[in-house]
Design a protein around this motif. Structure first.
Motif, short mmCIF file in Angstrom:
data_model
loop_
_atom_site.label_atom_id
_atom_site.label_comp_id
_atom_site.label_asym_id
_atom_site.label_seq_id
_atom_site.Cartn_x
_atom_site.Cartn_y
_atom_site.Cartn_z
N SER A 14 0.97 -1.35 0.26
CA SER A 14 -0.41 -0.07 -0.44
C SER A 14 0.89 1.56 0.10
CB SER A 14 -0.69 -0.31 1.15
OG SER A 14 0.17 -0.22 2.23
N ASP A 15 1.98 0.96 1.03
CA ASP A 15 2.78 2.54 0.66
C ASP A 15 3.71 2.24 -0.87
OD1 ASP A 15 1.71 2.81 3.21
OD2 ASP A 15 4.14 2.35 3.95
N ILE A 16 3.69 1.31 -1.39
CA ILE A 16 4.52 1.63 -2.40
C ILE A 16 3.56 2.53 -3.72
CG2 ILE A 16 5.56 0.08 -4.43
CD1 ILE A 16 6.32 -1.50 -2.50
N ARG A 17 1.96 1.56 -3.45
CA ARG A 17 1.50 2.60 -4.36
C ARG A 17 1.37 4.00 -3.77
NH1 ARG A 17 -2.99 0.51 -7.55
NH2 ARG A 17 -4.32 1.54 -7.92
N THR A 18 1.07 4.30 -2.82
CA THR A 18 0.52 5.85 -2.31
C THR A 18 1.97 6.70 -2.74
OG1 THR A 18 0.04 5.08 -0.69
CG2 THR A 18 0.57 7.30 -0.55
N ALA A 19 3.65 5.36 -2.62
CA ALA A 19 4.16 6.39 -3.26
C ALA A 19 4.43 7.00 -4.89
CB ALA A 19 5.54 5.73 -3.01
N LEU A 20 3.93 6.00 -5.23
CA LEU A 20 4.18 6.21 -6.37
C LEU A 20 3.28 6.94 -7.04
CD1 LEU A 20 4.29 2.12 -8.03
CD2 LEU A 20 5.77 4.14 -7.35
N GLU A 21 1.95 6.84 -6.68
CA GLU A 21 1.03 7.64 -7.12
C GLU A 21 1.64 9.29 -6.54
OE1 GLU A 21 -2.72 7.06 -4.77
OE2 GLU A 21 -3.04 4.94 -6.01
N ALA A 22 2.07 9.23 -5.34
CA ALA A 22 2.32 10.95 -5.18
C ALA A 22 3.55 11.73 -6.20
CB ALA A 22 3.29 11.46 -3.52
N ASN A 23 4.28 10.46 -7.14
CA ASN A 23 5.81 11.14 -7.28
C ASN A 23 5.35 10.79 -9.44
OD1 ASN A 23 8.15 11.06 -5.57
ND2 ASN A 23 6.90 9.18 -4.71
N ILE A 24 4.03 10.49 -9.62
CA ILE A 24 4.04 10.35 -11.09
C ILE A 24 4.18 12.79 -11.64
CG2 ILE A 24 1.63 11.42 -12.45
CD1 ILE A 24 0.23 9.30 -10.88
N SER A 25 4.96 12.03 -12.36
CA SER A 25 5.66 13.05 -13.13
C SER A 25 5.56 13.06 -15.11
CB SER A 25 7.24 13.96 -12.82
OG SER A 25 7.38 15.47 -13.24
#
Length: 642
Positions: free
Chosen positions: A257-268
């Protein structure tokens, strides 16, 4: 004005005692510390008081710890006082002179818990040599509860003056405990530890366990010190890795769940970690994008299973003894193992005694049934109610005879007479018409049992009635710390043994016994020899019922006397007779032994559920009867009718 006169009075008293050292003078030199003590600094005051040797010191220390010491604000003098409203009853520390004063102008000393423990430790030094044995015992109990290295010297010094054998033995035991834990010489500590090998008390095992106390840890390499155990982290990899994380030796595992959250927060620009969003449709690609972010130190590193395995292989998980000397811990471990082996043997013996005790209770309950069912073949479902009648007979006797020993001596023969008469009446009125009709006999006696229970409830009520044992049957025989048996159970065992001998004598050595055996095997032939089968059946049934009544008195001393108490033993009684062998007294004894030991053994394996233990026992007995239907002791002869 009154306060001024009071101050002058105490001043004159102190001046009159100034020529000799007194406790008030010592306390005044430490007035601030006495008034507001702390655990770290109160030792100076206590040392000066102990060094003075004044007899009033222990009294003051007790009252100080109990918060019964007050200080006068004007003079700073200390008094032992008790408060009654706004008035204080004051007592001088040295002279013991008493007076009263208003509580205004006095401050109560309230030492905290830590200070009170320090005071209690110092007080023990006085109590160890107190003339009163109870105070010395109290001091030893205090040492046992809170052992400390400072207690060893005063305890050893008091041993020379101890004249009470029990207290002397207790002091020697505590000295061994203190030397084992706090001694300065390694050989002396080892000797003290080894001397405890025969001591199976809980205290001795607690002392050894304290010496063997460990602290768990994890490190990159084996630590210096006295290592107790090296653990294999693969036994529980997840828990082991968490220990590494807590110790700061490995990064924390990142949840999905933290991996998914981190990916969503770093979309560029439609990408994460350089990977287009359209490609992040699998966990493997999401992990790859997360690793790219971790390489840029945007997020914590991703921990893989290989990382976990490598971290566990490169770490040492250990238990480290708090005791630094390996020789001490080796001696303690060897001694504790020896004690635990001995404790295991003693617990086995104690379990065997419990089984023997339960077997004697079952035998006592079933011995009467062994006659009525074993010899006569009568299924008497009211047998338990004869046990109940005997117990209530003992209770009624105690209402009129307050001496429990005398009442017990009266109750035993009276219970036999009452239940013998009840058995004869039951045989004459009901059973004699139902011989060789087992189903009707069972139903009739079952109805009689219900009627007898209701009669008992109507007379004595539904609450349990006390059948009190004499004082000499109170307590238990203490063989060791782990082997004990109550005197009541010993009395029941002796009573069961006496009835075994009595019944064997009646059946084997008397005319009645010969006639009973003759009628049970061949009534027609016995009648042709001049024996009256009806009279013998009546006497036999009465004898079995009378023995059940005496058993009720014995069981009533151990169990609660209620109208339903017989129902608790009827099933076990029938099982005892059937398993042992119908018609055999020794078979009844063997059946009682088998059931008693079996039940105690099952309860030991499953102590939290006695109902399950009884269920397993019944299942075992059913299987046993399948393989040996005639019981443990099979009859050597059969009736002619068979």
């Amino acid at each position: 004005m009154v306060r001024v006169l009071l101050s002058l009075f105490w001043l004159l008293v102190s001046v009159s005692l100034a020529s000799a050292q007194d406790l008030q003078t010592i306390l005044q030199t430490h007035a601030d510390e006495v008034a507001k003590p702390s655990r770290n600094s109160v030792g100076v005051v206590l040392d000066d008081m102990v060094a003075s040797g004044l007899p009033q010191v222990p009294v003051f220390m007790e009252q100080w710890a109990d918060r019964n010491v007050w200080q006068e604000d004007a003079t700073d003098f200390f008094f032992i006082a008790s408060e009654d409203g706004d008035t204080l009853a004051l007592r001088d520390l040295d002279s013991g002179l008493e007076t009263t004063a208003s509580s205004d102008g006095f401050t109560q000393l309230r030492p905290n818990g830590g200070v009170r423990r320090v005071i209690g430790t110092a007080l023990v030094q006085f109590q160890l040599s107190d003339p009163d044995p109870e105070r010395r015992q109290s001091a030893l109990d205090s040492i046992a509860r809170r052992s400390d290295a400072s207690q060893l010297a005063p305890l050893t010094a008091s041993l020379e003056r101890e004249d009470d054998p029990a207290l002397r033995a207790r002091k020697e035991q505590l000295i061994s405990f203190l030397i084992a834990r706090f001694g300065e010489d390694t050989q002396a500590r080892i000797a003290a530890i080894e001397s405890m090998s025969a001591d199976t008390s809980v205290e001795a095992r607690a002392v050894l366990s304290q010496i063997l106390a460990t602290e768990s840890g994890v490190a990159a390499a084996a630590p210096d010190g006295n290592i107790a155990t090296i653990h294999d982290p693969t036994d529980d990899p997840a828990a082991s890795y968490l220990k590494l994380v807590d110790a700061g030796l490995a990064p924390a595992i990142v949840p999905s769940s933290d991996i998914r959250t981190a990916l969503e927060a770093n979309i560029s620009d439609g990408r994460v970690g350089g990977i287009p969003l359209a490609q992040l449709d699998s966990q493997e690609m999401r992990n790859e994008a997360y690793r790219a972010l971790a390489r840029d130190e945007v997020v914590p590193p991703l921990v893989t299973q290989d990382d976990i395995t490598a971290a566990l292989e490169n770490a040492v998980f250990y238990d480290l003894y708090t005791e630094d000397d390996p020789a001490i811990t080796d001696a303690a471990r060897a001694t504790l193992d020896a004690i635990e082996t001995q404790v295991g043997v003693e617990q086995t013996v104690d379990l065997a005694l419990d089984g023997l005790s339960l077997a004697s209770i079952y035998f006592l309950a079933a011995i009467g049934l062994a006659i009525t069912f074993g010899q006569m073949g009568v299924i008497n479902m009211a047998h338990g109610e004869f046990i109940m009648m005997g117990a209530y007979t003992g209770y009624v006797v105690q209402l009129f005879v307050p001496d429990y020993t005398v009442s017990l001596l009266i109750a035993l023969p009276l219970a036999f007479a009452v239940t013998f008469g009840a058995g004869v009446a039951m045989e004459r009125l009901v059973i004699r018409y139902l011989y060789h009709r087992p189903l009707e006999t069972l139903l009739a006696t079952f109805g009689i049992s219900i009627a007898l229970q209701q009669i008992a409830k109507s007379i004595f009520g539904t609450q349990a009635r006390p059948l009190t044992s004499p004082d000499w049957l109170g307590g238990a025989l203490m063989i060791t710390d782990n082997i004990q048996i109550s005197y009541i159970r010993i009395a029941i065992f002796v009573l069961a043994l006496l009835f075994l001998c009595l019944l064997l004598f009646i059946l084997k050595r008397t005319r009645l016994g010969l006639e009973v055996r003759a009628v049970s095997q061949n009534p027609g032939m016995a009648a042709s020899m001049g024996i009256n089968p009806d009279r013998i059946n009546m006497m036999t049934f009465g004898l079995g019922s009378g023995i059940a009544g005496v058993a009720g008195v014995g069981i009533g001393l151990y169990a609660q006397v209620t109208s339903e108490m017989g129902a608790n033993y009827i099933v076990q009684s029938f099982m005892t007779v059937v398993v042992g062998g119908v018609g055999s007294v020794f078979g009844t004894l063997a059946g009682a032994g088998l059931i008693g030991f079996l039940q105690k053994g099952i309860e030991w394996l499953n102590p939290s559920n006695t109902l399950a233990a009884q269920t397993y026992m019944i299942l075992f007995i059913i299987l046993f009867i399948q393989f040996r239907p005639k019981g443990i002791v099979a009859p050597k002869s059969r009736a002619a009718a068979d």
